[in-house]
Design a protein around this motif. Structure first.
Motif, PDB file in Angstrom:
ATOM      1  N   LEU A  60       0.812  -1.216   0.000  1.00 51.89           N
ATOM      2  CA  LEU A  60       0.000   0.000   0.000  1.00 51.89           C
ATOM      3  C   LEU A  60       0.846   1.266   0.000  1.00 51.89           C
ATOM      4  CD1 LEU A  60      -2.719  -1.036   2.630  1.00 51.89           C
ATOM      5  CD2 LEU A  60      -3.068  -0.718   0.175  1.00 51.89           C
ATOM      6  N   CYS A  61       2.137   1.123   0.194  1.00 52.65           N
ATOM      7  CA  CYS A  61       3.021   2.291   0.323  1.00 52.65           C
ATOM      8  C   CYS A  61       3.169   2.982  -1.035  1.00 52.65           C
ATOM      9  CB  CYS A  61       4.388   1.870   0.852  1.00 52.65           C
ATOM     10  SG  CYS A  61       5.538   3.261   1.037  1.00 52.65           S
ATOM     11  N   PRO A  62       2.879   4.281  -1.113  1.00 55.03           N
ATOM     12  CA  PRO A  62       2.970   4.978  -2.403  1.00 55.03           C
ATOM     13  C   PRO A  62       4.397   5.170  -2.889  1.00 55.03           C
ATOM     14  CG  PRO A  62       2.456   6.523  -0.640  1.00 55.03           C
ATOM     15  CD  PRO A  62       2.379   5.153  -0.042  1.00 55.03           C
ATOM     16  N   TRP A  63       5.385   4.890  -2.021  1.00 54.60           N
ATOM     17  CA  TRP A  63       6.789   5.103  -2.392  1.00 54.60           C
ATOM     18  C   TRP A  63       7.476   3.805  -2.806  1.00 54.60           C
ATOM     19  CZ3 TRP A  63       5.549   9.813  -2.328  1.00 54.60           C
ATOM     20  CH2 TRP A  63       4.878  10.390  -1.248  1.00 54.60           C
ATOM     21  N   GLU A 167       7.111  16.498   3.884  1.00 50.48           N
ATOM     22  CA  GLU A 167       6.433  16.742   5.156  1.00 50.48           C
ATOM     23  C   GLU A 167       5.325  15.705   5.346  1.00 50.48           C
ATOM     24  OE1 GLU A 167       7.249  19.068   7.379  1.00 50.48           O
ATOM     25  OE2 GLU A 167       8.897  19.803   6.130  1.00 50.48           O
ATOM     26  N   PRO A 168       4.881  15.493   6.605  1.00 55.19           N
ATOM     27  CA  PRO A 168       3.755  14.585   6.835  1.00 55.19           C
ATOM     28  C   PRO A 168       2.523  15.058   6.064  1.00 55.19           C
ATOM     29  CG  PRO A 168       4.851  15.165   8.895  1.00 55.19           C
ATOM     30  CD  PRO A 168       5.407  16.073   7.849  1.00 55.19           C
ATOM     31  N   PRO A 169       1.656  14.132   5.681  1.00 57.73           N
ATOM     32  CA  PRO A 169       1.697  12.703   5.976  1.00 57.73           C
ATOM     33  C   PRO A 169       2.649  11.940   5.060  1.00 57.73           C
ATOM     34  CG  PRO A 169      -0.245  13.196   4.682  1.00 57.73           C
ATOM     35  CD  PRO A 169       0.412  14.517   4.967  1.00 57.73           C
ATOM     36  N   TYR A 170       3.353  10.984   5.637  1.00 59.53           N
ATOM     37  CA  TYR A 170       4.210  10.127   4.843  1.00 59.53           C
ATOM     38  C   TYR A 170       3.419   8.984   4.206  1.00 59.53           C
ATOM     39  CZ  TYR A 170       7.923  12.830   6.919  1.00 59.53           C
ATOM     40  OH  TYR A 170       8.729  13.870   7.292  1.00 59.53           O
ATOM     41  N   TRP A 171       2.164   8.857   4.621  1.00 58.42           N
ATOM     42  CA  TRP A 171       1.232   7.968   3.936  1.00 58.42           C
ATOM     43  C   TRP A 171       0.049   8.819   3.505  1.00 58.42           C
ATOM     44  CZ3 TRP A 171      -0.896   2.674   6.118  1.00 58.42           C
ATOM     45  CH2 TRP A 171      -1.634   2.037   5.103  1.00 58.42           C
ATOM     46  N   PRO A 172       0.171   9.534   2.408  1.00 57.08           N
ATOM     47  CA  PRO A 172      -0.941  10.379   1.958  1.00 57.08           C
ATOM     48  C   PRO A 172      -2.028   9.528   1.318  1.00 57.08           C
ATOM     49  CG  PRO A 172       0.891  10.504   0.411  1.00 57.08           C
ATOM     50  CD  PRO A 172       1.368   9.659   1.565  1.00 57.08           C
ATOM     51  N   LEU A 173      -3.246   9.718   1.759  1.00 57.43           N
ATOM     52  CA  LEU A 173      -4.381   8.976   1.202  1.00 57.43           C
ATOM     53  C   LEU A 173      -5.119   9.836   0.189  1.00 57.43           C
ATOM     54  CD1 LEU A 173      -5.846   7.398   4.471  1.00 57.43           C
ATOM     55  CD2 LEU A 173      -4.359   6.286   2.786  1.00 57.43           C
ATOM     56  N   LEU A 290       0.472   2.576  16.699  1.00 59.58           N
ATOM     57  CA  LEU A 290       0.820   3.974  16.963  1.00 59.58           C
ATOM     58  C   LEU A 290       1.581   4.559  15.773  1.00 59.58           C
ATOM     59  CD1 LEU A 290       0.752   6.128  19.357  1.00 59.58           C
ATOM     60  CD2 LEU A 290       3.162   5.535  19.655  1.00 59.58           C
ATOM     61  N   HIS A 291       2.493   3.776  15.216  1.00 61.96           N
ATOM     62  CA  HIS A 291       3.313   4.291  14.124  1.00 61.96           C
ATOM     63  C   HIS A 291       2.585   4.273  12.786  1.00 61.96           C
ATOM     64  CE1 HIS A 291       6.719   4.988  16.643  1.00 61.96           C
ATOM     65  NE2 HIS A 291       6.622   3.766  17.149  1.00 61.96           N
ATOM     66  N   ILE A 292       1.620   3.382  12.621  1.00 58.99           N
ATOM     67  CA  ILE A 292       0.761   3.455  11.433  1.00 58.99           C
ATOM     68  C   ILE A 292      -0.035   4.757  11.471  1.00 58.99           C
ATOM     69  CG2 ILE A 292      -1.227   2.455  10.251  1.00 58.99           C
ATOM     70  CD1 ILE A 292      -0.274  -0.303  11.187  1.00 58.99           C
ATOM     71  N   ALA A 293      -0.635   5.051  12.624  1.00 58.70           N
ATOM     72  CA  ALA A 293      -1.410   6.288  12.769  1.00 58.70           C
ATOM     73  C   ALA A 293      -0.528   7.506  12.547  1.00 58.70           C
ATOM     74  CB  ALA A 293      -2.060   6.338  14.147  1.00 58.70           C
ATOM     75  N   GLY A 294       0.713   7.466  13.049  1.00 54.68           N
ATOM     76  CA  GLY A 294       1.626   8.577  12.845  1.00 54.68           C
ATOM     77  C   GLY A 294       1.936   8.786  11.377  1.00 54.68           C
ATOM     78  N   CYS A 295       2.144   7.703  10.650  1.00 54.81           N
ATOM     79  CA  CYS A 295       2.446   7.790   9.223  1.00 54.81           C
ATOM     80  C   CYS A 295       1.263   8.381   8.454  1.00 54.81           C
ATOM     81  CB  CYS A 295       2.798   6.404   8.704  1.00 54.81           C
ATOM     82  SG  CYS A 295       4.053   6.384   7.419  1.00 54.81           S
ATOM     83  N   LEU A 296       0.053   8.107   8.922  1.00 60.44           N
ATOM     84  CA  LEU A 296      -1.158   8.670   8.323  1.00 60.44           C
ATOM     85  C   LEU A 296      -1.399  10.109   8.764  1.00 60.44           C
ATOM     86  CD1 LEU A 296      -3.439   5.539   8.828  1.00 60.44           C
ATOM     87  CD2 LEU A 296      -2.866   6.545   6.593  1.00 60.44           C
ATOM     88  N   ASP A 297      -0.548  10.613   9.665  1.00 60.81           N
ATOM     89  CA  ASP A 297      -0.662  11.952  10.245  1.00 60.81           C
ATOM     90  C   ASP A 297      -1.932  12.116  11.061  1.00 60.81           C
ATOM     91  OD1 ASP A 297       0.622  14.362  10.752  1.00 60.81           O
ATOM     92  OD2 ASP A 297      -0.445  15.445   9.163  1.00 60.81           O
ATOM     93  N   GLN A 316       9.864   8.386  18.272  1.00 58.99           N
ATOM     94  CA  GLN A 316       8.874   9.418  17.989  1.00 58.99           C
ATOM     95  C   GLN A 316       8.067   9.043  16.751  1.00 58.99           C
ATOM     96  OE1 GLN A 316       9.862  13.539  16.122  1.00 58.99           O
ATOM     97  NE2 GLN A 316      10.075  13.784  18.329  1.00 58.99           N
ATOM     98  N   THR A 317       6.767   9.268  16.810  1.00 61.28           N
ATOM     99  CA  THR A 317       5.929   9.042  15.629  1.00 61.28           C
ATOM    100  C   THR A 317       6.261  10.096  14.576  1.00 61.28           C
ATOM    101  OG1 THR A 317       4.210  10.312  16.765  1.00 61.28           O
ATOM    102  CG2 THR A 317       4.020   7.912  16.831  1.00 61.28           C
ATOM    103  N   CYS A 318       5.992   9.775  13.314  1.00 59.56           N
ATOM    104  CA  CYS A 318       6.400  10.683  12.235  1.00 59.56           C
ATOM    105  C   CYS A 318       5.260  11.557  11.743  1.00 59.56           C
ATOM    106  CB  CYS A 318       7.039   9.909  11.087  1.00 59.56           C
ATOM    107  SG  CYS A 318       5.973   8.706  10.268  1.00 59.56           S
ATOM    108  N   ASN A 319       4.247  11.788  12.586  1.00 64.17           N
ATOM    109  CA  ASN A 319       3.196  12.738  12.229  1.00 64.17           C
ATOM    110  C   ASN A 319       3.656  14.160  12.539  1.00 64.17           C
ATOM    111  OD1 ASN A 319       3.166  11.951  14.913  1.00 64.17           O
ATOM    112  ND2 ASN A 319       0.953  11.823  15.092  1.00 64.17           N
ATOM    113  N   SER A 320       2.826  15.131  12.219  1.00 65.70           N
ATOM    114  CA  SER A 320       3.158  16.530  12.468  1.00 65.70           C
ATOM    115  C   SER A 320       3.356  16.769  13.955  1.00 65.70           C
ATOM    116  CB  SER A 320       2.047  17.438  11.947  1.00 65.70           C
ATOM    117  OG  SER A 320       1.780  17.187  10.581  1.00 65.70           O
TER     118      SER A 320
END
Length: 364
Positions: A60-63, A167-173, A290-297, A316-320
Motif C-alpha cells: 500500500l506504500c505509495p513510495w 512533510e507529513p503525511p508520509y502515507w498520503p491517502l 501507533l506508528h501506522i497512525a503517525g504515518c497517516l498523520d 517518535q511518531t512521524c506525524n506533524s
C-alpha cells in the motif's frame, strides 16, 4: 509491478533494494526515508525486502514499486537459495539496509549488488562498501530521521542530490478516503460520526512496555471527565490474541459510564490501517498501530518506557509535531515502571488535543 533495467540514465532506471525486515512499527518509520528517495528521483525503482506480516503495508506504500518477501533467518536452505536467486535476478544497483544484520549484509554481497550501504554498526558492516556512522544506541534523534539520513547518503553515493525532505503525511491517502472510512465504520459499529472518536490500543504485541488495561481505563475516565459536551466515543482496537483484553476494557469503560465499542477484526493489516485513518486520536504504547497512525498523520498519544533505547525521542511518531504527544516515567524511575506516569496530567494534555481536533472539525 514492472521491473526496469539498470542501463541508461541512472536517474530514470536505477533499481534499489531497501531492507527493513523486522516489526510493523520499525517498517512504518522507514516510510519517510522511502518518501525522500522518491522525492529526489521519482522514477527510481524502489523495491523493499520485508517479512510476510508487513507485506500488506508495503504493497500500500505509495513510495514502493516492488515487494520481495523475506522468508526470515529460520527458513530452510531452499527458501534462502530462492531469495538469493531473486535478488541476483533483480539486477539492483544498490542495497540500503536500514537495520543492519550479518545475514542481510552477506546476502547483498552474494547477490552481487555493487553499492551496499548500511549503518556502521556491528560486524555486519564488513559486507558493506558504504557505511554511515550514526550511533543509534545513544538515541539522540528519532528513528525515522536516522533512516532519512541513510536515504540521503544512498542518493549521494548514486550521484543524485537529495531533495527537500517531504512533510507529513508520509502515507498520503486520496482525498475523501478518511471520510469514507469513517462513514463505513460508523454504520458498522452503530456510532455517531459527528462526535470525536478516540481509539485506544491497549496491547503491545509483546514488543513494548505498556500501560496496564487498568491504567488505560483510568486514563479514559479522566479524559472523559474533562470532555464536557464533546465527550468522545472510545474505540478499542486489538492485535492478534489481544481481542479478549480489548473486550474487557470496553466493558470496564461502559461500566464507568463511557460510550465504548470494540473494532471487530479487520480483513488483514491493510484494512486495519485504513480503520485507523478514521480516528480523531489514537492512544497506545510504542507499538505498530501507533506508528501506522503517525504515518497517516493522525493525532497520537504514545506511552513509552524510560529505557534509553526506547525513549519518546528515539521512537517518535512521524506525524506533524502538533499532532503527537508522548509520555514516559519521570527521570530516575525504573525503565519499566509505567505506574509512575502521572495519568491525571496526561489526561489533561490529551483532552486539550481532542478539544482542538473537535473545534477544527466544527469550523470546517
Amino acid at each position: 509491478m514492472t521491473s526496469s533495467s539498470n542501463g541508461g540514465n541512472p536517474r530514470e532506471s536505477t533499481r534499489i533494494l531497501v531492507v527493513r525486515n523486522d516489526k510493523v512499527g520499525d517498517f512504518m518509520l522507514a516510510w519517510p526515508a522511502l518518501a525522500c528517495l522518491k522525492a529526489a528521483a521519482p522514477t527510481l525503482h524502489v523495491c523493499v525486502l520485508v517479512p510476510t506480516y508487513t507485506a500488506p503495508l508495503a504493497r500500500l506504500c505509495p513510495w514502493v514499486d516492488e515487494v520481495i518477501l523475506d522468508p526470515g533467518a529460520d527458513a530452510g536452505r531452499d527458501a534462502q537459495r530462492s531469495l538469493l536467486e531473486r535478488l541476483r535476478a533483480g539486477r539492483f544497483a544498490a542495497l540500503l539496509t536500514l537495520y543492519s544484520t550479518p545475514r542481510i549484509g552477506w546476502l547483498g554481497w552474494r547477490a552481487g549488488i555493487p553499492l551496499r550501504l548500511a549503518p556502521a554498526t556491528k560486524w555486519a558492516q564488513l559486507f558493506y562498501n558504504h557505511r554511515v556512522t550514526q550511533r543509534r544506541s545513544r538515541s539522540t534523534r528519532p528513528e525515522y530521521v536516522y533512516n532519512v539520513e541513510l536515504a540521503d547518503a544512498l542518493l549521494l553515493a548514486l550521484g543524485m542530490a537529495p531533495a527537500a525532505r517531504p512533510e507529513p503525511p508520509y502515507w498520503p491517502l486520496p482525498a475523501g478516503t478518511a471520510t469514507a472510512q469513517r462513514a463505513l465504520l460508523g454504520q458498522e459499529l452503530g456510532i455517531d460520526t459527528t462526535r470525536p472518536w478516540v481509539y485506544l490500543h491497549a496491547g503491545s504485541g509483546g514488543s513494548a512496555v505498556n500501560l496496564t488495561p487498568g491504567q488505560y481505563a483510568e486514563l479514559a475516565r479522566l479524559i472523559d471527565e474533562r470532555a464536557g459536551e464533546g465527550r468522545p466515543i472510545w474505540v478499542m482496537t486489538a492485535g492478534p490474541g489481544e481481542e479478549a483484553t480489548a473486550g474487557e476494557l470496553r466493558n470496564r469503560l461502559v461500566g464507568d459510564g463511557l460510550e465504548a465499542v470494540v473494532l471487530p477484526p479487520r480483513k488483514g493489516l491493510g484494512d486495519f490501517a485504513m480503520a485507523l485513518a478514521a480516528a480523531d486520536l489514537l492512544i497506545a504504547g510504542s507499538t505498530g498501530p501507533l506508528h501506522i497512525a503517525g504515518c497517516l498523520d493522525r493525532p497520537t498519544a504514545g506511552f513509552y518506557p524510560a529505557r534509553r533505547s526506547a525513549t519518546p525521542l528515539r521512537w517518535q511518531t512521524c506525524n506533524s509535531e502538533s499532532r503527537r504527544l508522548a509520555f514516559s516515567p519521570p527521570t530516575g524511575a525504573a525503565e519499566s515502571d509505567m505506574a509512575t506516569i502521572d495519568l491525571d496530567a496526561a489526561a489533561s494534555v490529551i483532552s486539550d488535543l481532542v478539544r482542538r481536533r473537535e473545534e477544527a472539525t466544527s469550523e470546517s
